[in-house]
Design a protein around this motif. Sequence first.
Motif, PDB file in Angstrom:
ATOM      1  N   UNK A 176       0.832  -1.203   0.000  1.00  0.00           N
ATOM      2  CA  UNK A 176       0.000   0.000   0.000  1.00  0.00           C
ATOM      3  C   UNK A 176       0.869   1.255   0.000  1.00  0.00           C
ATOM      4  N   UNK A 177       1.990   1.202   0.715  1.00  0.00           N
ATOM      5  CA  UNK A 177       2.917   2.339   0.744  1.00  0.00           C
ATOM      6  C   UNK A 177       3.483   2.594  -0.648  1.00  0.00           C
ATOM      7  N   UNK A 178       3.849   1.532  -1.354  1.00  0.00           N
ATOM      8  CA  UNK A 178       4.376   1.674  -2.709  1.00  0.00           C
ATOM      9  C   UNK A 178       3.334   2.300  -3.632  1.00  0.00           C
ATOM     10  N   UNK A 179       2.093   1.849  -3.514  1.00  0.00           N
ATOM     11  CA  UNK A 179       1.030   2.405  -4.344  1.00  0.00           C
ATOM     12  C   UNK A 179       0.777   3.868  -4.008  1.00  0.00           C
ATOM     13  N   UNK A 180       0.848   4.207  -2.722  1.00  0.00           N
ATOM     14  CA  UNK A 180       0.655   5.602  -2.319  1.00  0.00           C
ATOM     15  C   UNK A 180       1.764   6.492  -2.876  1.00  0.00           C
ATOM     16  N   UNK A 181       3.012   6.033  -2.774  1.00  0.00           N
ATOM     17  CA  UNK A 181       4.130   6.786  -3.359  1.00  0.00           C
ATOM     18  C   UNK A 181       3.935   6.940  -4.871  1.00  0.00           C
ATOM     19  N   UNK A 182       3.443   5.890  -5.511  1.00  0.00           N
ATOM     20  CA  UNK A 182       3.241   5.935  -6.954  1.00  0.00           C
ATOM     21  C   UNK A 182       2.307   7.071  -7.339  1.00  0.00           C
ATOM     22  N   UNK A 183       1.228   7.228  -6.578  1.00  0.00           N
ATOM     23  CA  UNK A 183       0.287   8.300  -6.856  1.00  0.00           C
ATOM     24  C   UNK A 183       0.852   9.676  -6.565  1.00  0.00           C
ATOM     25  N   UNK A 184       1.571   9.814  -5.471  1.00  0.00           N
ATOM     26  CA  UNK A 184       2.103  11.116  -5.066  1.00  0.00           C
ATOM     27  C   UNK A 184       3.226  11.607  -5.980  1.00  0.00           C
ATOM     28  N   UNK A 185       3.978  10.687  -6.557  1.00  0.00           N
ATOM     29  CA  UNK A 185       5.184  11.061  -7.291  1.00  0.00           C
ATOM     30  C   UNK A 185       5.003  11.101  -8.808  1.00  0.00           C
ATOM     31  N   UNK A 186       3.868  10.632  -9.300  1.00  0.00           N
ATOM     32  CA  UNK A 186       3.684  10.508 -10.749  1.00  0.00           C
ATOM     33  C   UNK A 186       3.860  11.834 -11.479  1.00  0.00           C
ATOM     34  N   UNK A 187       3.326  12.926 -10.922  1.00  0.00           N
ATOM     35  CA  UNK A 187       3.403  14.219 -11.606  1.00  0.00           C
ATOM     36  C   UNK A 187       4.822  14.778 -11.634  1.00  0.00           C
ATOM     37  N   UNK A 188       5.713  14.162 -10.854  1.00  0.00           N
ATOM     38  CA  UNK A 188       7.117  14.599 -10.830  1.00  0.00           C
ATOM     39  C   UNK A 188       7.997  13.740 -11.734  1.00  0.00           C
ATOM     40  N   UNK A 189       7.356  12.865 -12.507  1.00  0.00           N
ATOM     41  CA  UNK A 189       8.080  11.957 -13.396  1.00  0.00           C
ATOM     42  C   UNK A 189       8.974  10.992 -12.620  1.00  0.00           C
ATOM     43  N   UNK A 190       8.559  10.644 -11.397  1.00  0.00           N
ATOM     44  CA  UNK A 190       9.259   9.644 -10.587  1.00  0.00           C
ATOM     45  C   UNK A 190       8.386   8.395 -10.558  1.00  0.00           C
ATOM     46  N   UNK A 191       8.921   7.329 -11.080  1.00  0.00           N
ATOM     47  CA  UNK A 191       8.156   6.086 -11.197  1.00  0.00           C
ATOM     48  C   UNK A 191       8.413   5.190  -9.989  1.00  0.00           C
ATOM     49  N   UNK A 192       7.407   4.409  -9.643  1.00  0.00           N
ATOM     50  CA  UNK A 192       7.525   3.437  -8.563  1.00  0.00           C
ATOM     51  C   UNK A 192       7.272   2.047  -9.132  1.00  0.00           C
ATOM     52  N   UNK A 193       8.135   1.111  -8.751  1.00  0.00           N
ATOM     53  CA  UNK A 193       7.981  -0.272  -9.188  1.00  0.00           C
ATOM     54  C   UNK A 193       7.876  -1.162  -7.958  1.00  0.00           C
ATOM     55  N   UNK A 194       6.730  -1.817  -7.809  1.00  0.00           N
ATOM     56  CA  UNK A 194       6.519  -2.759  -6.720  1.00  0.00           C
ATOM     57  C   UNK A 194       6.785  -4.166  -7.248  1.00  0.00           C
ATOM     58  N   UNK A 195       7.851  -4.765  -6.770  1.00  0.00           N
ATOM     59  CA  UNK A 195       8.228  -6.111  -7.201  1.00  0.00           C
ATOM     60  C   UNK A 195       7.603  -7.120  -6.240  1.00  0.00           C
ATOM     61  N   UNK A 196       6.879  -8.086  -6.797  1.00  0.00           N
ATOM     62  CA  UNK A 196       6.159  -9.065  -5.973  1.00  0.00           C
ATOM     63  C   UNK A 196       6.642 -10.473  -6.324  1.00  0.00           C
ATOM     64  N   UNK A 197       7.690 -10.931  -5.649  1.00  0.00           N
ATOM     65  CA  UNK A 197       8.275 -12.226  -5.995  1.00  0.00           C
ATOM     66  C   UNK A 197       7.664 -13.409  -5.257  1.00  0.00           C
ATOM     67  N   UNK A 198       7.793 -14.579  -5.889  1.00  0.00           N
ATOM     68  CA  UNK A 198       7.501 -15.850  -5.228  1.00  0.00           C
ATOM     69  C   UNK A 198       8.693 -16.209  -4.349  1.00  0.00           C
ATOM     70  N   UNK A 199       8.811 -17.489  -4.023  1.00  0.00           N
ATOM     71  CA  UNK A 199       9.978 -17.968  -3.271  1.00  0.00           C
ATOM     72  C   UNK A 199      11.178 -18.065  -4.209  1.00  0.00           C
ATOM     73  N   UNK A 200      12.296 -17.499  -3.789  1.00  0.00           N
ATOM     74  CA  UNK A 200      13.532 -17.526  -4.582  1.00  0.00           C
ATOM     75  C   UNK A 200      14.672 -18.028  -3.712  1.00  0.00           C
ATOM     76  N   UNK A 201      15.707 -18.505  -4.353  1.00  0.00           N
ATOM     77  CA  UNK A 201      16.864 -19.043  -3.631  1.00  0.00           C
ATOM     78  C   UNK A 201      17.780 -17.908  -3.170  1.00  0.00           C
ATOM     79  N   UNK A 202      17.314 -17.167  -2.205  1.00  0.00           N
ATOM     80  CA  UNK A 202      18.079 -16.037  -1.677  1.00  0.00           C
ATOM     81  C   UNK A 202      18.727 -16.338  -0.339  1.00  0.00           C
ATOM     82  N   UNK A 203      18.435 -17.496   0.242  1.00  0.00           N
ATOM     83  CA  UNK A 203      19.026 -17.854   1.526  1.00  0.00           C
ATOM     84  C   UNK A 203      18.275 -17.336   2.731  1.00  0.00           C
ATOM     85  N   UNK A 204      17.100 -16.742   2.536  1.00  0.00           N
ATOM     86  CA  UNK A 204      16.358 -16.179   3.663  1.00  0.00           C
ATOM     87  C   UNK A 204      16.026 -17.231   4.723  1.00  0.00           C
ATOM     88  N   UNK A 205      15.624 -18.415   4.275  1.00  0.00           N
ATOM     89  CA  UNK A 205      15.204 -19.449   5.226  1.00  0.00           C
ATOM     90  C   UNK A 205      16.341 -19.933   6.120  1.00  0.00           C
TER      91      UNK A 205
END
Length: 314
Positions: A177-206
Amino acid sequence: MTVNTKKVWFITGASSGFGRCLVTEVLGRGDRVIATSRSWKSLEVLEGTNENLRVLQLDVTGGPDIIRAKMAEAAAFFGGLDVIVNNAGVNYLGMLEEGGSPYLRKQFDVCLFGVRFLNPGAKNVMDVTTAALPYLRAQKDGTVIIIGSRSAWIPEFPVSPRLYSSSYASAKAALHALAEAFSGELAHLNIRVLLVEPSAFRTGMASAEGFMDGLERKDRIPDYDLPRNKTLDLFKAVRSQPGSVPGDPVKAMAAVVDVVRGEGVAVGRPWPTYLVLGKDAEKAILAKTEKLKNHLEEWTDVVRGVDFETVNVT
């Protein structure tokens, strides 16, 4: 954008996982990188390895003043900033009732705000982003990337029968929700927001220290043993067989760089705002949207029947 045609990327959590893969991918495209981590030791191996790379020790839980000072130092390296990557990746497992509000607050602090005594790998999305925005606003150009999670879509048991990660999912939903809110607030300034939504990846988190502490606590409530044991079994299996996790973090970060640079898979496509990565994430989102669609269809009369009666004024 900075005067130089090369983009300047500021990447948090660059010591491992998605962050390290992203550093390698960005440098391979010829862009410049400021790689940050709380641990200087984890950055030493990167120092001096590429003329387009600078490393910066940054404790992103240190508070707004410290982060602003570090951001100014980072901006001076290459004369500006173009892409800010919030690579949040800390997960505190546990049942909501057992942990209560202190445990849930701990998870939110890690993902969104940051508190010094918490996990040192925490990424403070709010403070990092707001410290970077003055530089992006000044040039009326830039990109903010927030690494979210499919977990935001599947906190409930019926959708995810093997995994109970309620506090993490709740925090990630707030992060989305924070990413979406930033996206709306910053659009007129030509600042883009990208929300990356990954599945499980081999990053070693576990395999991270303390990852399953919340599930193995001493004051467990027996009524939650079933979901707790399912989750423990899942992550114990992942630890013993890390190769069973399907997601390739190198491919994932290549897709992120494609989107930011308008190359590869992004050619001819509009800015997506959302970047879903992995079949499990796709499945989770489709399941949730179908569930909501069914609700709206089943309860249409109630949904539409709560307005005031129309009053005709003559």
